[in-house]
Design an enzyme around this catalytic site. Structure first.
Site, PDB file in Angstrom:
ATOM      1  N   GLU A 373      -2.705 -52.654  31.505  1.00 50.86           N
ATOM      2  CA  GLU A 373      -3.326 -51.675  32.304  1.00 50.86           C
ATOM      3  C   GLU A 373      -2.047 -51.258  33.419  1.00 50.86           C
ATOM      4  O   GLU A 373      -2.238 -50.280  33.942  1.00 50.86           O
ATOM      5  CB  GLU A 373      -4.321 -52.195  33.327  1.00 50.86           C
ATOM      6  CG  GLU A 373      -5.086 -51.382  34.078  1.00 50.86           C
ATOM      7  CD  GLU A 373      -6.444 -51.856  34.728  1.00 50.86           C
ATOM      8  OE1 GLU A 373      -6.341 -52.643  35.713  1.00 50.86           O
ATOM      9  OE2 GLU A 373      -7.387 -51.906  34.237  1.00 50.86           O
ATOM     10  N   HIS A 404      -5.689 -71.736  13.763  1.00 51.71           N
ATOM     11  CA  HIS A 404      -7.076 -71.511  12.716  1.00 51.71           C
ATOM     12  C   HIS A 404      -7.722 -70.434  12.964  1.00 51.71           C
ATOM     13  O   HIS A 404      -8.777 -70.012  12.567  1.00 51.71           O
ATOM     14  CB  HIS A 404      -7.857 -72.762  13.175  1.00 51.71           C
ATOM     15  CG  HIS A 404      -7.168 -74.061  13.055  1.00 51.71           C
ATOM     16  ND1 HIS A 404      -6.910 -74.889  11.848  1.00 51.71           N
ATOM     17  CD2 HIS A 404      -6.526 -74.811  14.249  1.00 51.71           C
ATOM     18  CE1 HIS A 404      -6.253 -75.775  12.431  1.00 51.71           C
ATOM     19  NE2 HIS A 404      -6.038 -75.951  13.808  1.00 51.71           N
ATOM     20  N   LYS A 528     -15.572 -44.568  32.754  1.00 52.12           N
ATOM     21  CA  LYS A 528     -16.671 -44.549  33.815  1.00 52.12           C
ATOM     22  C   LYS A 528     -17.458 -43.493  34.157  1.00 52.12           C
ATOM     23  O   LYS A 528     -18.631 -43.405  34.131  1.00 52.12           O
ATOM     24  CB  LYS A 528     -15.901 -45.073  35.307  1.00 52.12           C
ATOM     25  CG  LYS A 528     -15.130 -46.366  34.812  1.00 52.12           C
ATOM     26  CD  LYS A 528     -14.379 -46.728  36.217  1.00 52.12           C
ATOM     27  CE  LYS A 528     -13.476 -48.204  36.213  1.00 52.12           C
ATOM     28  NZ  LYS A 528     -12.961 -48.343  37.429  1.00 52.12           N
TER      29      LYS A 528
HETATM   30  O1  F6P Z   1     -10.183 -51.401  35.296  1.00 48.83           O
HETATM   31  C1  F6P Z   1     -10.144 -50.663  36.253  1.00 48.83           C
HETATM   32  C2  F6P Z   1     -10.215 -51.515  37.731  1.00 48.83           C
HETATM   33  O2  F6P Z   1      -9.962 -50.353  38.739  1.00 48.83           O
HETATM   34  C3  F6P Z   1      -8.981 -52.581  37.879  1.00 48.83           C
HETATM   35  O3  F6P Z   1      -7.595 -51.872  38.025  1.00 48.83           O
HETATM   36  C4  F6P Z   1      -9.431 -53.210  38.693  1.00 48.83           C
HETATM   37  O4  F6P Z   1      -8.917 -54.629  38.682  1.00 48.83           O
HETATM   38  C5  F6P Z   1     -10.984 -53.421  38.271  1.00 48.83           C
HETATM   39  O5  F6P Z   1     -11.345 -52.178  37.906  1.00 48.83           O
HETATM   40  C6  F6P Z   1     -11.759 -53.852  39.277  1.00 48.83           C
HETATM   41  O6  F6P Z   1     -11.776 -52.900  40.484  1.00 48.83           O
HETATM   42  P1  F6P Z   1     -12.459 -53.401  42.059  1.00 48.83           P
HETATM   43  O7  F6P Z   1     -11.782 -54.405  42.227  1.00 48.83           O
HETATM   44  O8  F6P Z   1     -12.011 -52.281  42.822  1.00 48.83           O
HETATM   45  O9  F6P Z   1     -14.027 -53.533  41.553  1.00 48.83           O
END
Ligand code: F6P
Length: 564
Positions: A373, A404, A528
């Site tokens: 990420e 394994h 999202k």
């Molecule tokens: O995967 C996207 C993200 O924004 C990550 O960078 C982050 O750790 C996770 O989602 C959770 O985000 P939040 O802590 O704002 O809920």
């Protein structure tokens, strides 16, 4: 990090030298780089903060390292390190610092960032967290019906889950003995699988939820939180097991059964978290870099604040090393350069993390987010498309179990893969029963033998065996797979903190050389948004005709299943 006018790395002189050097080395087998050269271990191994980093099984030689160090200088790594640690706005797309290192500064340190005394604020935050930890660990935190809390469920995902999950499992041996029984659990997945299990087993009167979300907008976490809140309200409004008593207010139930951890106090209050049950952190702490502060509440609840502070101390020791050590002796720099060599010059774009200690069962999953990420990017900090590889595909599993699972591919597949082996040198000394201690120490030696043997076979291939004469092709080993081995003197809060910081800074070094921003994650936003649109269509509120044939077919199959 360097100014916006910086040349892209592939135009730097050292990059060109490395390309020629790689051409010369590409047909040299790793076993030949080793030969009978006993100095290879001393030349390519460094130690700091209870860690030993063995880079001797990388497919490189002294000249390679010299050229890579030149590349690090030309790319501005030393200046970038100073900028990171001093709180410059290195996260260029969000115009903010990335100061996870400030979270582990000792109380007597000082760091002024744009007029704010960061160290005082950090330690005030730790003190507030410590108060909540002490109340919960002492059994003084009572639920709405007056019973002490027994189960704490962390609701979070990504950086609000993976770090605390990994550390609490790695340090399970460090639970303070003889205190109020408190169990910590993690629910992250939006489908409710983990939460459903807890709601089916736990007593709502003695269950507390930690709503961990930096943005406080993550649908995975808010979905879990809303389900948990309705479970509590439904089960406790009639006063738990005393239905005759006066009903309990929703406000009291939420107050006593939720703690919020976020960078957004407004959203926590809007959701209903009582203000004195809110823990804050700053927007200059990235989610995947946040376990060192209040997101680390589950860690402190499991191991206690003293051990949590030891975790911070180990990371701080690595921070000081990262700041002070010359690059040729700097563990994060060397680990980062090994990755650059593999990805950009040997074209090895698969990287496996293989701990040989069951307590590190979640370490690979944690690194998957930290590395991919952070560095899974294809645009430079100036907005130019890169024309070189960046972060490799990184995955992993407990090494002994992976033997394994996918070691067949590592040994006889067609993919070049670089492996990180991680193991503790000392273990089980504190096991009281002498027979059990003897058995467990024998198993620890077995695990170490496998760890060392696997990296040796990956390097040597058939040459690892005394000559047994000709063998059919399906029994031959090519070898030449590079690896790194990280040894911990012993797995403790301190060495774990140093290990995690080692990888955080390795990721940063690579980002500087690739000229990318490791601290944003715009790539996760579109998925999202489309999910929200798709959910509306599934719920019959959107226009399915806009979807592609596959999406229409999949949604149609779901709708049909609903009719059965
Ligand atoms: O995967 C996207 C993200 O924004 C990550 O960078 C982050 O750790 C996770 O989602 C959770 O985000 P939040 O802590 O704002 O809920």
């Amino acid at each position: 990090m360097a100014s916006a006018t910086r040349a892209t790395p592939d135009t730097l002189p050292a990059w060109q030298t490395l390309k020629q050097h790689a051409h010369a080395l590409q047909n040299v087998h790793l076993k030949n780089l080793f030969g009978d050269d006993d100095s290879r271990w001393t030349n390519f191994t460094r130690q700091v903060a209870g860690l030993t980093l063995d880079l001797s099984k990388q497919r490189w030689d002294d000249d390679t390292l010299e050229h890579l160090l030149a590349l690090a200088h030309e790319a501005g790594v030393p200046g970038a390190i100073d900028a990171l640690l001093s709180g410059k706005r290195v996260n260029v797309s969000e115009n903010r610092p990335a100061l996870h290192t400030a979270l582990r500064l000792p109380a007597d340190a000082s760091l002024d960032v744009e007029g704010e005394d960061v160290v005082t604020a950090v330690h005030e935050s730790l003190a507030q967290m410590e108060c909540l930890v002490q109340r919960l660990q002492a059994g003084q935190w009572r639920g709405a019906t007056g019973k002490p809390i027994r189960h704490v469920v962390n609701l979070g995902v990504g950086g609000s889950d993976l770090g605390p999950l990994m550390v609490t499992h790695a340090l399970a041996d460090y639970r303070p003995k003889g205190r109020h029984p408190l169990e910590v659990h993690f629910a992250s997945t939006m489908d409710g699988s983990q939460l459903a299990d807890y709601l089916g087993r736990f007593n709502p009167e003695t269950t507390l939820f930690v709503l961990s979300s930096k943005s406080f907008t993550t649908i995975d976490t808010l979905s879990n939180a809303n389900t948990a809140k309705d479970w509590l309200l439904g089960r406790l409004s009639t006063h738990g097991d005393q239905p005759s008593a006066a009903p309990l207010s929703a406000e009291l139930i939420v107050r006593q059964h939720f703690i919020g951890v976020s960078a957004s106090p407004e959203k926590m209050s809007e959701w209903g978290i009582a203000s004195d049950h809110q823990l804050m952190f700053w927007d200059w702490v990235g989610g995947r870099y946040s376990l060192w502060g209040t997101i680390g509440l589950p860690i402190a609840l499991v191991v206690g604040m003293d051990n949590f502070r030891e975790l911070l101390a180990g990371a701080h020791a690595m921070d000081c090393h990262f700041r002070d050590a010359p690059m040729e002796d700097n563990l994060p720099v060397l680990l980062g350069l090994a990755g650059i060599w593999n990805v950009n010059f040997l074209d090895i774009r698969a990287h496996s993390i293989l701990p040989y200690d069951g307590r590190l069962e979640y370490f690979a999953a944690y690194l998957e987010q930290l590395e991919m990420e952070s560095n899974g990017k294809s645009v430079t900090r100036q907005g130019q498309a890169v024309n070189y590889s960046t972060c490799p595909v990184l995955w992993g599993q407990l090494g002994p179990n992976a033997q394994h699972a996918f070691y067949q591919l590592l040994h006889q597949g067609t993919q070049p893969v670089v492996c990180d082996f991680i193991a503790p040198l000392k273990r089980y000394d504190e096991v009281e029963d002498p027979d059990t201690r003897r058995h467990l120490k024998a198993q620890h030696r077995l695990a170490l033998a496998n760890c060392f043997a696997q990296s040796r076979v990956l390097m040597l291939g058939d040459d690892a065996l005394d000559d047994e004469g000709p063998r059919p092709e399906h029994k031959r080993y090519r070898g030449n797979q590079p690896s790194t081995t990280v040894l911990l003197d012993k797995l403790t809060p301190f060495t774990l903190g140093a290990l995690i910081a080692l990888y955080e800074h390795k990721v940063f070094v690579q980002a500087v050389i690739w000229d990318i921003n490791p601290f944003d994650q715009w790539g996760v936003e579109l998925g999202k948004k489309i999910a929200t649109d798709t959910q509306a269509i599934i719920d019959g509120e959107g226009d399915i005709s806009r979807m592609d044939a596959s999406s229409r077919g999949l949604i149609g199959a779901f709708w049909a299943s609903e009719q059965e």
